[in-house]
Design an enzyme around this catalytic site. Sequence first.
Site, PDB file in Angstrom:
ATOM      1  N   GLY A 193      44.908  19.539  35.773  1.00 32.41           N
ATOM      2  CA  GLY A 193      46.303  19.146  35.519  1.00 32.41           C
ATOM      3  C   GLY A 193      46.761  18.057  36.486  1.00 32.41           C
ATOM      4  N   GLU A 232      50.511  28.667  28.973  1.00 29.88           N
ATOM      5  CA  GLU A 232      50.260  29.350  30.250  1.00 29.88           C
ATOM      6  C   GLU A 232      51.526  29.537  31.090  1.00 29.88           C
ATOM      7  N   TYR A 254      53.820  27.264  31.790  1.00 31.80           N
ATOM      8  CA  TYR A 254      54.291  26.074  32.507  1.00 31.80           C
ATOM      9  C   TYR A 254      55.565  25.531  31.842  1.00 31.80           C
ATOM     10  N   ARG A 297      48.412  21.695  24.033  1.00 33.18           N
ATOM     11  CA  ARG A 297      47.959  23.067  24.346  1.00 33.18           C
ATOM     12  C   ARG A 297      49.119  24.009  24.072  1.00 33.18           C
ATOM     13  N   HIS A 313      50.634  32.740  33.299  1.00 34.17           N
ATOM     14  CA  HIS A 313      50.015  33.119  34.571  1.00 34.17           C
ATOM     15  C   HIS A 313      50.611  34.409  35.134  1.00 34.17           C
ATOM     16  N   ARG A 358      36.814  33.209  27.323  1.00 33.29           N
ATOM     17  CA  ARG A 358      35.639  34.098  27.321  1.00 33.29           C
ATOM     18  C   ARG A 358      34.634  33.755  26.211  1.00 33.29           C
ATOM     19  N   ALA A 373      35.474  26.143  29.763  1.00 37.59           N
ATOM     20  CA  ALA A 373      35.757  25.470  31.030  1.00 37.59           C
ATOM     21  C   ALA A 373      34.739  25.921  32.071  1.00 37.59           C
ATOM     22  N   GLN A 395      34.905  33.939  41.314  1.00 37.02           N
ATOM     23  CA  GLN A 395      34.774  34.001  42.774  1.00 37.02           C
ATOM     24  C   GLN A 395      34.734  32.631  43.452  1.00 37.02           C
ATOM     25  N   CYS A 437      30.903  27.071  42.022  1.00 39.27           N
ATOM     26  CA  CYS A 437      30.520  28.109  41.079  1.00 39.27           C
ATOM     27  C   CYS A 437      29.533  29.035  41.760  1.00 39.27           C
ATOM     28  N   ASP A 440       8.830  41.118  45.610  1.00 39.10           N
ATOM     29  CA  ASP A 440       9.860  42.155  45.723  1.00 39.10           C
ATOM     30  C   ASP A 440       9.207  43.526  45.620  1.00 39.10           C
ATOM     31  N   TRP A 457      43.966  42.255  41.569  1.00 43.59           N
ATOM     32  CA  TRP A 457      45.024  43.003  40.885  1.00 43.59           C
ATOM     33  C   TRP A 457      44.484  43.711  39.638  1.00 43.59           C
ATOM     34  N   GLY A 483      21.816  38.814  52.643  1.00 41.48           N
ATOM     35  CA  GLY A 483      22.210  40.016  53.369  1.00 41.48           C
ATOM     36  C   GLY A 483      21.353  40.281  54.585  1.00 41.48           C
ATOM     37  N   LEU A 510      29.243  39.772  52.742  1.00 37.79           N
ATOM     38  CA  LEU A 510      28.254  39.102  51.888  1.00 37.79           C
ATOM     39  C   LEU A 510      28.579  39.351  50.421  1.00 37.79           C
TER      40      LEU A 510
HETATM   41  P1  FAD Z   1      19.693  41.853  47.603  1.00 44.36           P
HETATM   42  O1  FAD Z   1      20.365  41.593  46.323  1.00 44.36           O
HETATM   43  O2  FAD Z   1      19.946  43.139  48.255  1.00 44.36           O
HETATM   44  O3  FAD Z   1      18.133  41.657  47.381  1.00 44.36           O
HETATM   45  C1  FAD Z   1      17.185  41.954  48.353  1.00 44.36           C
HETATM   46  C2  FAD Z   1      15.852  42.225  47.681  1.00 44.36           C
HETATM   47  O4  FAD Z   1      14.841  42.313  48.670  1.00 44.36           O
HETATM   48  C3  FAD Z   1      15.800  43.531  46.922  1.00 44.36           C
HETATM   49  O5  FAD Z   1      15.419  43.308  45.579  1.00 44.36           O
HETATM   50  C4  FAD Z   1      14.767  44.366  47.669  1.00 44.36           C
HETATM   51  O6  FAD Z   1      14.014  45.194  46.793  1.00 44.36           O
HETATM   52  C5  FAD Z   1      13.904  43.303  48.301  1.00 44.36           C
HETATM   53  N1  FAD Z   1      13.184  43.713  49.508  1.00 44.36           N
HETATM   54  C6  FAD Z   1      13.693  44.224  50.643  1.00 44.36           C
HETATM   55  N2  FAD Z   1      12.714  44.424  51.551  1.00 44.36           N
HETATM   56  C7  FAD Z   1      11.565  44.013  50.981  1.00 44.36           C
HETATM   57  C8  FAD Z   1      10.215  43.951  51.429  1.00 44.36           C
HETATM   58  N3  FAD Z   1       9.846  44.297  52.657  1.00 44.36           N
HETATM   59  N4  FAD Z   1       9.283  43.507  50.565  1.00 44.36           N
HETATM   60  C9  FAD Z   1       9.615  43.120  49.309  1.00 44.36           C
HETATM   61  N5  FAD Z   1      10.875  43.148  48.853  1.00 44.36           N
HETATM   62  C10 FAD Z   1      11.842  43.566  49.675  1.00 44.36           C
HETATM   63  N6  FAD Z   1      28.513  40.306  44.612  1.00 44.36           N
HETATM   64  C11 FAD Z   1      29.278  39.395  44.034  1.00 44.36           C
HETATM   65  O7  FAD Z   1      29.281  38.251  44.463  1.00 44.36           O
HETATM   66  N7  FAD Z   1      30.066  39.713  42.965  1.00 44.36           N
HETATM   67  C12 FAD Z   1      30.074  40.941  42.438  1.00 44.36           C
HETATM   68  O8  FAD Z   1      30.806  41.190  41.474  1.00 44.36           O
HETATM   69  C13 FAD Z   1      29.254  41.925  43.019  1.00 44.36           C
HETATM   70  N8  FAD Z   1      29.257  43.174  42.535  1.00 44.36           N
HETATM   71  C14 FAD Z   1      28.446  44.101  43.120  1.00 44.36           C
HETATM   72  C15 FAD Z   1      28.443  45.382  42.605  1.00 44.36           C
HETATM   73  C16 FAD Z   1      27.616  46.349  43.155  1.00 44.36           C
HETATM   74  C17 FAD Z   1      27.647  47.724  42.600  1.00 44.36           C
HETATM   75  C18 FAD Z   1      26.760  46.008  44.230  1.00 44.36           C
HETATM   76  C19 FAD Z   1      25.832  47.025  44.826  1.00 44.36           C
HETATM   77  C20 FAD Z   1      26.772  44.729  44.759  1.00 44.36           C
HETATM   78  C21 FAD Z   1      27.623  43.779  44.210  1.00 44.36           C
HETATM   79  N9  FAD Z   1      27.686  42.490  44.719  1.00 44.36           N
HETATM   80  C22 FAD Z   1      28.476  41.556  44.131  1.00 44.36           C
HETATM   81  C23 FAD Z   1      26.975  42.110  45.948  1.00 44.36           C
HETATM   82  C24 FAD Z   1      25.737  41.252  45.677  1.00 44.36           C
HETATM   83  O9  FAD Z   1      24.949  41.856  44.681  1.00 44.36           O
HETATM   84  C25 FAD Z   1      24.968  41.087  46.975  1.00 44.36           C
HETATM   85  O10 FAD Z   1      25.787  40.459  47.927  1.00 44.36           O
HETATM   86  C26 FAD Z   1      23.729  40.234  46.769  1.00 44.36           C
HETATM   87  O11 FAD Z   1      22.871  40.819  45.826  1.00 44.36           O
HETATM   88  C27 FAD Z   1      22.969  40.051  48.082  1.00 44.36           C
HETATM   89  O12 FAD Z   1      21.871  39.222  47.814  1.00 44.36           O
HETATM   90  P2  FAD Z   1      20.530  39.251  48.650  1.00 44.36           P
HETATM   91  O13 FAD Z   1      19.588  38.417  47.867  1.00 44.36           O
HETATM   92  O14 FAD Z   1      20.827  38.886  50.045  1.00 44.36           O
HETATM   93  O15 FAD Z   1      20.065  40.770  48.691  1.00 44.36           O
HETATM   94  P1  NAP Z   2      32.831  46.035  52.139  1.00 49.57           P
HETATM   95  O1  NAP Z   2      33.586  45.201  51.202  1.00 49.57           O
HETATM   96  O2  NAP Z   2      32.601  45.544  53.513  1.00 49.57           O
HETATM   97  O3  NAP Z   2      33.561  47.436  52.187  1.00 49.57           O
HETATM   98  C1  NAP Z   2      33.125  48.474  52.946  1.00 49.57           C
HETATM   99  C2  NAP Z   2      34.161  49.599  52.923  1.00 49.57           C
HETATM  100  O4  NAP Z   2      33.697  50.624  53.740  1.00 49.57           O
HETATM  101  C3  NAP Z   2      35.514  49.164  53.433  1.00 49.57           C
HETATM  102  O5  NAP Z   2      36.482  49.715  52.570  1.00 49.57           O
HETATM  103  C4  NAP Z   2      35.603  49.783  54.827  1.00 49.57           C
HETATM  104  O6  NAP Z   2      36.954  50.141  54.925  1.00 49.57           O
HETATM  105  C5  NAP Z   2      34.645  50.951  54.761  1.00 49.57           C
HETATM  106  N1  NAP Z   2      33.891  51.156  55.996  1.00 49.57           N
HETATM  107  C6  NAP Z   2      33.335  50.231  56.816  1.00 49.57           C
HETATM  108  N2  NAP Z   2      32.695  50.813  57.832  1.00 49.57           N
HETATM  109  C7  NAP Z   2      32.849  52.154  57.677  1.00 49.57           C
HETATM  110  C8  NAP Z   2      32.416  53.276  58.415  1.00 49.57           C
HETATM  111  N3  NAP Z   2      31.703  53.159  59.531  1.00 49.57           N
HETATM  112  N4  NAP Z   2      32.765  54.495  57.961  1.00 49.57           N
HETATM  113  C9  NAP Z   2      33.473  54.632  56.838  1.00 49.57           C
HETATM  114  N5  NAP Z   2      33.919  53.603  56.098  1.00 49.57           N
HETATM  115  C10 NAP Z   2      33.596  52.377  56.517  1.00 49.57           C
HETATM  116  O7  NAP Z   2      31.402  46.351  51.565  1.00 49.57           O
HETATM  117  P2  NAP Z   2      30.901  46.925  50.183  1.00 49.57           P
HETATM  118  O8  NAP Z   2      31.985  47.571  49.403  1.00 49.57           O
HETATM  119  O9  NAP Z   2      29.697  47.706  50.532  1.00 49.57           O
HETATM  120  O10 NAP Z   2      30.464  45.646  49.409  1.00 49.57           O
HETATM  121  C11 NAP Z   2      29.369  44.860  49.882  1.00 49.57           C
HETATM  122  C12 NAP Z   2      29.567  43.450  49.516  1.00 49.57           C
HETATM  123  O11 NAP Z   2      29.392  43.286  48.113  1.00 49.57           O
HETATM  124  C13 NAP Z   2      30.960  43.015  49.861  1.00 49.57           C
HETATM  125  O12 NAP Z   2      30.931  41.975  50.814  1.00 49.57           O
HETATM  126  C14 NAP Z   2      31.550  42.563  48.589  1.00 49.57           C
HETATM  127  O13 NAP Z   2      32.154  41.278  48.714  1.00 49.57           O
HETATM  128  C15 NAP Z   2      30.397  42.471  47.614  1.00 49.57           C
HETATM  129  N6  NAP Z   2      30.902  42.953  46.336  1.00 49.57           N
HETATM  130  C16 NAP Z   2      31.713  42.144  45.657  1.00 49.57           C
HETATM  131  C17 NAP Z   2      32.265  42.576  44.492  1.00 49.57           C
HETATM  132  C18 NAP Z   2      33.167  41.679  43.711  1.00 49.57           C
HETATM  133  O14 NAP Z   2      33.671  42.092  42.684  1.00 49.57           O
HETATM  134  N7  NAP Z   2      33.386  40.474  44.119  1.00 49.57           N
HETATM  135  C19 NAP Z   2      31.995  43.840  44.022  1.00 49.57           C
HETATM  136  C20 NAP Z   2      31.168  44.655  44.754  1.00 49.57           C
HETATM  137  C21 NAP Z   2      30.639  44.199  45.918  1.00 49.57           C
HETATM  138  P3  NAP Z   2      37.593  50.861  56.210  1.00 49.57           P
HETATM  139  O15 NAP Z   2      36.916  50.217  57.380  1.00 49.57           O
HETATM  140  O16 NAP Z   2      39.043  50.568  56.100  1.00 49.57           O
HETATM  141  O17 NAP Z   2      37.300  52.284  56.011  1.00 49.57           O
HETATM  142 FE1  SF4 Z   3      31.948  31.305  36.092  1.00 49.20          FE
HETATM  143 FE2  SF4 Z   3      30.977  30.234  38.277  1.00 49.20          FE
HETATM  144 FE3  SF4 Z   3      33.601  30.618  38.097  1.00 49.20          FE
HETATM  145 FE4  SF4 Z   3      31.994  32.726  38.375  1.00 49.20          FE
HETATM  146  S1  SF4 Z   3      32.336  31.090  39.865  1.00 49.20           S
HETATM  147  S2  SF4 Z   3      33.662  32.455  36.885  1.00 49.20           S
HETATM  148  S3  SF4 Z   3      30.185  32.062  37.253  1.00 49.20           S
HETATM  149  S4  SF4 Z   3      32.352  29.264  36.859  1.00 49.20           S
END
Ligand code: FAD
Ligand code: NAP
Ligand code: SF4
Length: 675
Positions: A59, A165, A167, A215, A253, A289, A311, A340, A354, A404, A578, A652, A659
């Site tokens: 815009g 939207e 506006y 639009r 919005h 979508r 988009a 995100q 992205c 892996d 939200w 991670g 992360l």
């Molecule tokens: P990981 O995804 O943890 O991958 C690590 C890999 O290493 C694994 O496959 C493991 O098997 C392998 N590995 C470890 N040790 C070894 C070894 N010694 N040898 C061989 N292989 C090994 N993030 C978002 O951005 N948006 C979301 O909406 C979102 N939703 C999430 C929902 C859930 C339920 C969860 C659990 C996570 C979500 N996340 C989300 C977080 C996101 O998935 C992680 O931040 C991301 O996957 C981390 O990437 P990574 O590659 O560092 O590690």
């Molecule tokens: P997180 O976002 O860091 O949340 C961890 C939660 O655990 C917090 O609510 C924290 O709140 C609590 N916590 C921390 N230390 C604790 C302790 N010692 N004892 C008890 N509670 C504790 O981590 P996560 O939920 O595991 O997610 C991991 C990553 O995946 C995040 O960084 C997140 O961004 C990503 N992820 C993203 C999405 C998404 O939709 N974008 C979805 C899932 C995951 P208090 O300290 O207040 O208790």
């Molecule tokens: Fe789509 Fe990338 Fe935006 Fe996520 S960050 S909504 S994958 S354009």
Amino acid sequence: MTRYPHLLAPLDLGFTTLKNRVLMGSMHTGLEETRDWNRVAEFYAERARGEVALMVTGGIGPNLEGSVLPGAAMMTTAQDVQNHSIVTARVHEAGGKIAMQILHAGRYAYGPKCVAPSAIKSPISPFPPTELDEDGIEKQIADIVNAAVLAREAGYDGVEIMGSEGYFINQFIVTHTNRRSDRWGGSYENRIRLPIEVVRRTRAAVGPDFIIIYRLSMIDLVPNGSTTEEVIRLAQEIEKAGATIINTGIGWHEARVPTIATSVPRRAFAWVTQKLMGHVSIPVITSNRINTPEVAEQVLAEGCADMVSMARPLLADAHFVRKSIEGKAAQIAPCIACNQACLDHTFSGKLTSCLVNPRACHETELVIEKVATPKSVAIVGAGPAGLSTAMTCAERGHKVTVFDKAGEIGGQLNMAKQIPGKEEFHGFVDWYRTMMDEMGIEVRLNTQVSADMLTGFDEVIVATGVLPRDPGIPGQDGPNVLSYIDVLAGRKPVGRRVAVVGAGGIGFDVSEFLVHEGHSPTESLPDWMREWGVADPAAHRGGLAPEGPQPDAPARQVTLLQRKAEKHGKRLGKTTGWIHRAALAMKNVDFVGGVNYERIDEKGLHVTFGAARENPTLIEADTIVLCAGQEPLRSLADDLAARGIAAHVIGGADVASELDAKRAIDQGTRLAARL
Ligand code: FAD
Ligand code: NAP
Ligand code: SF4
């Protein structure tokens, strides 16, 4: 023979022809505000090379009072014309077409000078608008027309007039925001005078051979919004006033219904656009979508619209259309609708990118070049960090092996895809799998890697991810305590009453999983509409069901706990937090904050509150699920260091705190671009 005959068919607009039916919808990327016009040009040119038929810019304000933010891009001066002509020239060189969106934000403008039909503050802005007098309205129209004339001078193929939207123009159309009693308010005829005058005068000023997209808000999703009958009448008037194309707007919005988030079903609003088909003779575009060529083709084949607007999918993959033409749809990087790195960035004042494609809007800065001397690269961990590194290394010509220990690639994405509303993550992992094959990357699954297996590679990358954090709660080794991994992998049964420890992204997702018991409203449009209170605007004003949201009863009684005393979900995505909160609230999830975890026993979780550990309370629960954050899994990295084997540690395994896949992918891609 293409699989997408409707999508790839040209569209004759009389004075010009669009090469296919894909419009790149307007996105505020923040690029224009960098004033680096070469960078802006490269963003659009890359998408033109990807064969999209027509693009709409973010815009652009027609004047100061209408600009979304102080300092936002405008089209008001000869210098603006010169800057924008760098963009249009580059797009045309690349064989593309581009229209400039003229966006007057009205009461959504983030500044004290904002103006509107009536002095009614928006719930999403701190600034009350000034009510315009008639001269003020005339000035706004003149400024919009002037912006269109300058856009033509700058070489644009057309303009999009933003009328949806919530506006400025949209604010005139409905009584929700227009309480005037002069000729710009009151009756519907008066309220639509503004959009009609804007289009009529714009057409008169720019001549016949210039695209004007209008639009139009087809479902406002706010109280007292338009009905379908009114939408059709407006569309017909807009056609008469001289528009070339009508594009669809969905929801204001400030609407409390999600419209583009990942939990919104695919093509959720195509039926709304379809109601206009046959009532106007100019092309109609549908939106929201639509993120694969299959869905787009289906929408067009069913007659929901003449064109589709996408988009974010064009951020995820600039070459979406080209790959569709070449029969390589499986190679299209999917937009998972997470917001995100795009909208969340925009609303935090950061440049858009992205999650799936960190090069989006960074085309001139993150450059992937072929290497002169290929190396052998070992990557341990096939999560998003490892996989994105692998793809970029392979693109540069390196020989890549990914290991892996799991039986499938994807890492934690395989847990994310289990969450109701996150079905898009399936396609994300599928895409990585396709690309591993396509790029000749060797993937060794079911292989637990130790340091001694990594000798002989030129580069070693450790992307081993995380371990769940141990919260150290007395009693957590009891049979009623599970980790989020146990729950999402379906390893152990979960009781009816659940206490979830930790309200981060995973705590929210696990709660969503538990209250749904397998059924995801995202997979059923009628269920989703009922859940969020969306109705047919032909029957109910604005498309809001009079009975409001009607969610199904929760499958479990969930209490979501955190130690912090702040609002639950405060750190979730800016544009989606939200939605997560509202979705859980609808399922009666109890949000409890400010707790100390004292102990767990067979009755449930014992907590106290505040620094003084007051008010001891038992959260009665059959199951307690630990979602207390994550720690880096660095054992391999430490072993390598101990043996003096150099390695890059990413994702991670590097830093687990805050992360997400966005950071993991960005870090992996940038590392690979340097190797
Ligand atoms: P990981 O995804 O943890 O991958 C690590 C890999 O290493 C694994 O496959 C493991 O098997 C392998 N590995 C470890 N040790 C070894 C070894 N010694 N040898 C061989 N292989 C090994 N993030 C978002 O951005 N948006 C979301 O909406 C979102 N939703 C999430 C929902 C859930 C339920 C969860 C659990 C996570 C979500 N996340 C989300 C977080 C996101 O998935 C992680 O931040 C991301 O996957 C981390 O990437 P990574 O590659 O560092 O590690
Ligand atoms: P997180 O976002 O860091 O949340 C961890 C939660 O655990 C917090 O609510 C924290 O709140 C609590 N916590 C921390 N230390 C604790 C302790 N010692 N004892 C008890 N509670 C504790 O981590 P996560 O939920 O595991 O997610 C991991 C990553 O995946 C995040 O960084 C997140 O961004 C990503 N992820 C993203 C999405 C998404 O939709 N974008 C979805 C899932 C995951 P208090 O300290 O207040 O208790
Ligand atoms: Fe789509 Fe990338 Fe935006 Fe996520 S960050 S909504 S994958 S354009």
